[in-house]
Each structure stands twice: as C-alpha cells, then as structure tokens.
Design a protein around this motif. Sequence first.
Motif: not given
Length: 117
Positions: A26-32, A61-68
């Motif tokens: 919902e909050t994070v996206l990752a791509f090559r 704060k929550a988003i930063l944690g979700e990224l890791l």
Amino acid sequence: MSAGGDTIFGKIIRREIPATIVYESETVLAFRDINPVAPVHIVVIPKKPVVSVAHAEVEDKAILGELLLACGEIARQEGLDSNGYRIVSNIGRDGGQTVFHLHLHLLGGRHINWPPG
Ligand code: AMP
C-alpha cells in the motif's frame, strides 16, 4: 516539509512510464534500477513523495520502517540472504542524490566495496 515535487519515480508509481516492479504494498514500491551497478540493484521507494531522509517528518515514521522491512523481504525474494547485501540512501548534493524522491538502493549479487568512492 515532506511533500516533494513530481519526479521520474512519481511517473513510475502512476504507471506512466514502465519499470520492472519487484515488490508493491500500500505504501512502498520497488523496481529494478535502470542503470544497475550490481547484479541485483533495486530501488525501494515510498509512494508518498518525500524528498529524502532529510525531509522526512515524525509522521513518516511508519513509512521509513516499512521501507527497511520491504528491503529485507525483497532481499529474501532475490536470494541475497546467505551472502548479504547493502542498503544505501543518497541524500542531497554530497550524497550524490539525482532523483529527489526518497529511495533506498538495495545492492547485491557481488561483494560491495567499502568505503564508497
Ligand atoms: P540517486 O542517484 O541515489 O538519486 O538514485 C537514482 C537512481 O534511480 C539511479 O540509480 C538511476 O539509475 C535510477 N533511475 C533513474 N530513472 C529510472 C527509471 N526510469 N527506472 C529505474 N531506475 C531509474
């Protein structure tokens, strides 16, 4: 200030330009990464357009944690767990940031040297 202007990553989030997406929540996206510097090079971003860690606020704060946490999950997905990997965030001019939408680089698949150049 946490809202950023639009960047190429905003266009990827909105699917206006193509990317090889390897993870989405919902909050994070990752791509090559389009210009990989390691056999595995993945860019992990919040969907919220925060400019960098330097611009993040307590409400992020929550988003930063979700990224890791996403990095850990993607690394497992990519089979990097046994040999390890590196997570990097370039911030501002001296950090070498070129896209002004917060992102973590997940690098693996070879030994990553230290210190960085
Ligand atoms: P930085 O220099 O830390 O701001 O990282 C930006 C990264 O985004 C670089 O590694 C670029 O290769 C990568 N990049 C730029 N445009 C794209 C794109 N359209 N798709 C995937 N990666 C991109």
